[in-house]
Write a protein that holds these residues in place. Structure first.
Motif: not given
Length: 179
Positions: A143-161
């Protein structure tokens, strides 16, 4: 918990290559000597203090570096960085689904154990709970890997989220309100 300085050589080098930020820019942004970022990335690197780790994470605004810093200082899971799994969204989603299915199968067995009184558990029960814990951890990794992939596609960081949705999550009761 007493958090001590940690070596962050590889995560910092990886981020430097990816970001094309200079060590001079890091030193200026963090308010450290010009030599300090070089010391962090030498073959025999100097430790990064927790304070500098937080400042570096905020400056970089990079999920992968941030997760590595969090892992090093607090033992919280970082994204999977092995050479077996791809980091693209569809592969991460498939892996997430597989791991959650395995976790659910282990949970069905563990639930029977969890209904017993703790004082009555035997070694077989603990083995089943350990297997369930392993499957739960693997689902978290995916799930962490998936969240990182989602954020990468949006060009945002988890911190931005987190910045975007923290108030919603606080209102939902996931996190306490900042005082």
């Amino acid at each position: 918990m007493n958090v001590v300085s940690q070596v962050l050589r590889r995560p910092i080098i990886n981020w430097l290559v990816k970001s094309e930020i200079s060590k001079k820019e890091i030193s200026e942004a963090l308010g450290v000597s010009r030599q300090t970022p070089t010391d962090w990335t030498k073959d025999k690197p100097a430790n990064v203090t927790p304070e500098n780790g937080v400042r570096l994470s905020e400056f970089a605004n990079d999920s992968e570096l941030t997760m590595s810093i969090i892992y090093q200082f607090f033992g919280v899971f970082r994204p999977m960085d092995g050479d077996l799994y791809r980091r693209d969204l569809s592969a991460s989603d498939d892996l997430r689904e597989l791991e959650e299915n395995e976790r659910d199968e282990a949970k069905a067995i563990a639930q029977r154990v969890l209904l017993k009184r703790v004082q009555k558990l035997d070694s077989k029960d603990f083995d089943l709970l350990l297997k369930f814990s392993k499957e739960q951890a693997e689902a978290v990794f995916a799930n962490i890997q998936y969240l990182n992939a989602l954020c990468d596609i949006q060009n945002i960081s988890i911190m931005d989220l987190f910045d975007t949705f923290m108030r919603d999550w606080q209102a939902a009761g996931y996190f306490g309100k900042d005082e």
